[in-house]
Write a protein that holds these residues in place. Structure first.
Motif, PDB file in Angstrom:
ATOM      1  N   UNK A  20       0.834  -1.211   0.000  1.00 16.76           N
ATOM      2  CA  UNK A  20       0.000   0.000   0.000  1.00 16.76           C
ATOM      3  C   UNK A  20       0.868   1.261   0.000  1.00 16.76           C
ATOM      4  N   UNK A  21       0.352   2.308  -0.642  1.00 17.29           N
ATOM      5  CA  UNK A  21       1.007   3.618  -0.581  1.00 17.29           C
ATOM      6  C   UNK A  21       1.501   4.153  -1.919  1.00 17.29           C
ATOM      7  N   UNK A  22       1.182   3.456  -3.002  1.00 14.98           N
ATOM      8  CA  UNK A  22       1.626   3.923  -4.330  1.00 14.98           C
ATOM      9  C   UNK A  22       1.088   5.313  -4.663  1.00 14.98           C
ATOM     10  N   UNK A  23      -0.188   5.527  -4.359  1.00 16.94           N
ATOM     11  CA  UNK A  23      -0.834   6.791  -4.705  1.00 16.94           C
ATOM     12  C   UNK A  23      -0.205   7.952  -3.947  1.00 16.94           C
ATOM     13  N   UNK A  36       2.959   6.191  -9.444  1.00 17.02           N
ATOM     14  CA  UNK A  36       3.211   5.421  -8.215  1.00 17.02           C
ATOM     15  C   UNK A  36       3.036   3.926  -8.446  1.00 17.02           C
ATOM     16  N   UNK A  37       2.027   3.562  -9.218  1.00 10.69           N
ATOM     17  CA  UNK A  37       1.810   2.132  -9.479  1.00 10.69           C
ATOM     18  C   UNK A  37       2.969   1.546 -10.284  1.00 10.69           C
ATOM     19  N   UNK A  38       3.480   2.332 -11.221  1.00 15.48           N
ATOM     20  CA  UNK A  38       4.629   1.825 -12.007  1.00 15.48           C
ATOM     21  C   UNK A  38       5.840   1.622 -11.096  1.00 15.48           C
ATOM     22  N   UNK A  39       6.074   2.584 -10.199  1.00 17.15           N
ATOM     23  CA  UNK A  39       7.187   2.440  -9.252  1.00 17.15           C
ATOM     24  C   UNK A  39       6.951   1.240  -8.332  1.00 17.15           C
ATOM     25  N   UNK A  40       5.685   0.967  -8.072  1.00 16.79           N
ATOM     26  CA  UNK A  40       5.333  -0.181  -7.229  1.00 16.79           C
ATOM     27  C   UNK A  40       5.777  -1.504  -7.839  1.00 16.79           C
ATOM     28  N   UNK A  41       5.733  -1.584  -9.165  1.00 16.42           N
ATOM     29  CA  UNK A  41       6.163  -2.820  -9.840  1.00 16.42           C
ATOM     30  C   UNK A  41       7.665  -3.054  -9.603  1.00 16.42           C
ATOM     31  N   UNK A  42       8.446  -1.974  -9.606  1.00 14.69           N
ATOM     32  CA  UNK A  42       9.889  -2.121  -9.335  1.00 14.69           C
ATOM     33  C   UNK A  42      10.119  -2.638  -7.911  1.00 14.69           C
ATOM     34  N   UNK A  43       9.298  -2.153  -6.982  1.00 13.39           N
ATOM     35  CA  UNK A  43       9.435  -2.614  -5.595  1.00 13.39           C
ATOM     36  C   UNK A  43       9.091  -4.104  -5.494  1.00 13.39           C
ATOM     37  N   UNK A 215       4.876   1.843  -0.355  1.00 12.51           N
ATOM     38  CA  UNK A 215       5.306   0.639  -1.070  1.00 12.51           C
ATOM     39  C   UNK A 215       6.464   0.872  -2.069  1.00 12.51           C
ATOM     40  N   UNK A 216       6.436   1.919  -2.897  1.00 12.20           N
ATOM     41  CA  UNK A 216       7.540   2.058  -3.866  1.00 12.20           C
ATOM     42  C   UNK A 216       8.906   2.243  -3.202  1.00 12.20           C
ATOM     43  N   UNK A 217       8.920   2.646  -1.924  1.00 13.36           N
ATOM     44  CA  UNK A 217      10.197   2.818  -1.211  1.00 13.36           C
ATOM     45  C   UNK A 217      10.608   1.568  -0.446  1.00 13.36           C
TER      46      UNK A 217
END
Ligand code: IPE
Ligand code: IPE
Ligand code: MG
Length: 250
Positions: A20-23, A36-43, A215-217
Motif C-alpha cells: 500500500x502507498x503507491x498513490x 506510483x503504481x509503475x514504481x510499485x512494480x519495481x518494488x 510501497x515504492x520505497x
C-alpha cells in the motif's frame, strides 16, 4: 534472567504483503497515481529478489482487492494494463530463477487477455522451485471463505461428506491458498493498520507488521527490517512463554 527463547524458525516460511502507498508516493512527487503504481512494480521485483535470497518459501502479494474496482475507471484500467504488461515481461525470468507464479482471487471479472496471460504464467515450467509467489488479484478474504463454504456445501449435497464431519481442515482445503502453509508474517506498508479484507482466515495467528514506508520505497533493507522484527517475536499460539521454552529446551 534468561534471554527470550524463540520457538519458531527465525525465517518465516510464508510472508503475505499488503503493498500500500503507491498513490501517496506519487502525490508527494506531484505526479499522477499511475506513476506510483509503475514504481510499485519495481518494488515488487526487489522484494521477490530479497525473498529468494533469504530463503522464504512462499510470498503472497495483495495487488488488487475486490474493493479496488470502486476506484476511478481510468485507474482500474491502468492497473490492469500494468498487470498484463508485467506478466508478459517477467514470467519467463521468474521461472528461470525458481519462482512459481500462482494467482488467487475471482478471475472471471478480468478480460480474456488477462485471464489467458495468467493461465500462461502459471503453466511456465520451473527449473528448480525456490519460491511460490501468489499474486492476489480481485481477491477478498470474505470472498475466499464464501467460495470455500460453497464448495463444501456442494460436497455435502453430493453425499461426499457428512455435515458432522466438516471441520476447519475441510474448509481450509477449499481456500485458495491450499495446500500452502499459512503466513507466518504479514507486512503492510503505507502506514494504515488494517487488513483491508486480505487473508482473513489465514491471518488468525500470523505475526502482524505495519510500516509507514510507502510501497515504492520498500526495498531489501526494509524487508530485512521486517524479518528482524519477526525473529524477535515469540509465537505462543495460546500457550505460555514457559511452555514454549520447554519445547525449545527439549
Ligand atoms: C496500493 O497503493 C496499490 C493498490 C491498491 C492497487 P494505493 O493505490 O492504495 O496507494 P495509496 O494508499 O492511495 O497511497
Ligand atoms: C489494500 O489497499 C489493497 C491492496 C494493496 C491491493 P487499499 O488502499 O485498497 O486499502 P484501503 O482502502 O486503504 O483499506
Ligand atoms: Mg491504499
Amino acid at each position: 534472567m534468561t534471554a527470550a527463547v524463540l520457538p519458531a524458525p527465525r525465517i518465516p516460511r510464508h510472508i503475505a504483503i499488503v503493498m500500500d502507498g503507491n498513490g501517496r508516493w506519487a502525490k508527494l512527487r506531484k505526479r499522477p497515481r499511475a506513476f506510483g503504481h509503475r514504481a510499485g512494480v519495481d518494488a515488487v521485483r526487489k522484494v521477490i529478489e530479497a525473498a529468494l535470497r533469504s530463503g522464504v518459501q512462499v510470498l503472497t502479494l495483495f495487488a488488487f482487492s475486490s474493493e479496488n474496482w470502486a476506484r476511478p475507471p481510468s485507474e482500474v484500467r491502468h492497473l490492469m494494463e500494468l498487470f498484463l504488461r508485467a506478466l508478459r515481461k517477467e514470467t519467463r525470468e521468474l521461472g528461470d530463477n525458481g519462482v512459481r507464479l500462482r494467482f488467487i482471487g475471482e478471475r472471471s471479472a478480468f478480460s480474456s487477455d488477462l485471464q489467458l496471460a495468467m493461465a500462461a504464467s502459471e503453466s511456465v515450467s520451473i527449473a528448480s522451485l525456490k519460491l511460490t509467489l501468489n499474486i492476489a488479484v480481485n481477491y477478498g478474504g470474505r470472498w475466499d471463505i464464501v467460495a470455500a463454504t460453497r464448495a463444501v456445501a456442494a460436497e455435502a449435497k453430493a453425499g461426499l461428506i457428512e455435515i458432522d464431519a466438516i471441520d476447519q481442515a475441510t474448509l481450509e482445503r477449499h481456500l485458495s491458498l491450499a495446500p500452502l502453509p499459512e503466513p507466518d508474517l504479514f507486512i503492510r506498508t503505507g502506514g494504515e493498520a488494517r487488513i483491508s479484507n486480505f487473508l482473513l482466515w489465514h491471518l488468525a495467528y500470523t505475526e502482524l507488521y505495519f510500516t509507514p514506508v510507502l510501497w515504492p520505497d520498500f526495498d531489501a533493507t526494509c524487508f530485512q527490517g521486517a524479518l528482524n522484527e519477526y525473529a524477535r517475536r515469540e509465537r505462543r499460539f495460546g500457550q505460555t512463554s514457559e511452555q514454549i521454552a520447554e519445547v525449545v529446551d527439549a
